[in-house]
Design a protein around this motif. Structure first.
Motif, short mmCIF file in Angstrom:
data_model
loop_
_atom_site.label_atom_id
_atom_site.label_comp_id
_atom_site.label_asym_id
_atom_site.label_seq_id
_atom_site.Cartn_x
_atom_site.Cartn_y
_atom_site.Cartn_z
N GLY A 278 0.80 -1.21 0.00
CA GLY A 278 0.00 0.00 0.00
C GLY A 278 0.84 1.27 0.00
N LEU A 279 0.22 2.33 -0.51
CA LEU A 279 0.90 3.63 -0.59
C LEU A 279 0.07 4.71 0.10
CD1 LEU A 279 1.83 3.57 -4.39
CD2 LEU A 279 3.40 3.22 -2.48
N THR A 280 0.75 5.69 0.66
CA THR A 280 0.08 6.86 1.20
C THR A 280 -0.18 7.84 0.06
OG1 THR A 280 2.09 8.12 1.62
CG2 THR A 280 1.36 6.61 3.37
N ASP A 281 -0.85 8.94 0.34
CA ASP A 281 -1.09 9.94 -0.70
C ASP A 281 0.16 10.71 -1.07
OD1 ASP A 281 -0.94 11.40 1.63
OD2 ASP A 281 -2.80 12.49 1.31
N THR A 282 1.27 10.48 -0.35
CA THR A 282 2.56 11.07 -0.71
C THR A 282 3.48 10.05 -1.36
OG1 THR A 282 3.47 10.65 1.49
CG2 THR A 282 2.44 12.82 1.11
N ALA A 283 2.96 8.86 -1.65
CA ALA A 283 3.66 7.76 -2.33
C ALA A 283 4.61 6.98 -1.44
CB ALA A 283 4.38 8.25 -3.59
N HIS A 284 4.62 7.25 -0.15
CA HIS A 284 5.43 6.43 0.75
C HIS A 284 4.70 5.11 0.98
CE1 HIS A 284 7.11 10.41 1.63
NE2 HIS A 284 8.22 9.73 1.87
N GLY A 285 5.48 4.05 1.16
CA GLY A 285 4.88 2.76 1.46
C GLY A 285 4.23 2.77 2.83
N THR A 286 3.17 2.02 2.97
CA THR A 286 2.51 1.86 4.26
C THR A 286 2.51 0.38 4.62
OG1 THR A 286 0.50 2.31 5.53
CG2 THR A 286 0.20 1.87 3.20
N VAL B 149 2.69 10.03 -6.23
CA VAL B 149 1.85 8.84 -6.09
C VAL B 149 1.49 8.26 -7.46
CG1 VAL B 149 -0.45 9.90 -5.94
CG2 VAL B 149 0.06 7.81 -4.66
N GLY B 150 1.29 9.09 -8.47
CA GLY B 150 1.04 8.58 -9.81
C GLY B 150 2.24 7.82 -10.34
N ARG B 151 3.42 8.35 -10.08
CA ARG B 151 4.66 7.69 -10.49
C ARG B 151 4.79 6.34 -9.78
NH1 ARG B 151 9.69 9.50 -12.54
NH2 ARG B 151 11.53 8.50 -11.66
N ALA B 152 4.57 6.33 -8.46
CA ALA B 152 4.71 5.10 -7.69
C ALA B 152 3.71 4.04 -8.14
CB ALA B 152 4.54 5.39 -6.21
N ARG B 153 2.47 4.46 -8.40
CA ARG B 153 1.45 3.51 -8.86
C ARG B 153 1.79 2.95 -10.24
NH1 ARG B 153 -3.41 7.03 -6.53
NH2 ARG B 153 -3.47 6.12 -4.45
N ALA B 154 2.36 3.79 -11.10
CA ALA B 154 2.76 3.32 -12.43
C ALA B 154 3.86 2.27 -12.32
CB ALA B 154 3.21 4.50 -13.29
N VAL B 155 4.81 2.50 -11.43
CA VAL B 155 5.88 1.51 -11.24
C VAL B 155 5.31 0.23 -10.66
CG1 VAL B 155 7.99 0.99 -9.94
CG2 VAL B 155 7.73 3.21 -11.05
N GLN B 156 4.42 0.33 -9.68
CA GLN B 156 3.81 -0.87 -9.11
C GLN B 156 3.05 -1.66 -10.17
OE1 GLN B 156 1.52 0.41 -5.68
NE2 GLN B 156 3.19 -0.18 -4.31
N ALA B 157 2.31 -0.98 -11.02
CA ALA B 157 1.57 -1.65 -12.09
C ALA B 157 2.52 -2.34 -13.07
CB ALA B 157 0.66 -0.66 -12.83
N ALA B 158 3.63 -1.67 -13.38
CA ALA B 158 4.62 -2.26 -14.29
C ALA B 158 5.24 -3.51 -13.68
CB ALA B 158 5.69 -1.23 -14.62
N ILE B 159 5.53 -3.46 -12.39
CA ILE B 159 6.10 -4.62 -11.69
C ILE B 159 5.12 -5.78 -11.72
CG2 ILE B 159 6.77 -5.49 -9.41
CD1 ILE B 159 7.96 -2.63 -8.90
#
Length: 160
Positions: A30-38, A120-130
């Motif tokens: 999971g990610l926070t709204d600042t893209a840090h992992g939770t 957060v958009g960047r982090a979600r894109a990387v997660q989707a790519a992974i």
């Protein structure tokens, strides 16, 4: 206590995509709204009580010891990727240090802080790519996800 609990540590590591020693280790949970992992380090008694902590703080203390972050200091990401879990990319400092770092690098063409999708958009894109990539294509998929949010230098300058 949780840092010494093998099951908790294993759950943390299960959400970390480890790569080379100099590369970002991506958080896949999971990610926070600042893209840090939770990270839910523990479930507490009661229906809604969960011991959720920022993943990078758990990881920092796991790597450096439970008392390694004095009060008033934060964990800075030298790579400027909030979901990164590579201990080599972490540095303790003040919020002011962290804000100065970001201010000095956010306009650099192609840099993580200049991504048009936001952190957060960047982090979600990387997660989707992974999640979508085959193991042999993982590095290329991550690189493509990162590049997608960084327009050419000329266009990027117009954004700021």
């Amino acid at each position: 206590m949780l840092l010494a609990d093998g099951e908790t540590v294993a759950r943390y590591h299960a959400h970390v995509l480890r790569r080379g020693p100099d590369e970002c280790w991506w958080w896949t949970g999971g990610l926070t709204d600042t893209a840090h992992g939770t990270f839910r380090a523990v479930s507490l008694p009661g229906r809604t009580r969960r011991g959720t902590v920022p993943a990078h703080l758990f990881g920092y203390r796991l790597a450096n010891g439970p008392d390694s972050l004095p009060p008033g200091l934060v964990v800075r990401h030298t790579c400027d990727e909030p979901p990164c879990q590579n201990p080599a990319h972490w540095l303790a400092g003040t919020r002011g240090d962290n804000n100065r770092d970001a201010a000095s690098r956010r306009r650099l063409a192609g840099h993580a802080l200049a991504d048009v999708r936001g952190a957060v958009g960047r982090a979600r894109a990387v997660q989707a790519a992974i999640a979508a990539a085959r193991p042999e294509d993982l590095d290329a998929a991550i690189a493509a996800a990162l590049a997608a949010g960084n327009p050419s230098g000329a266009h990027q300058d117009a954004l700021f």
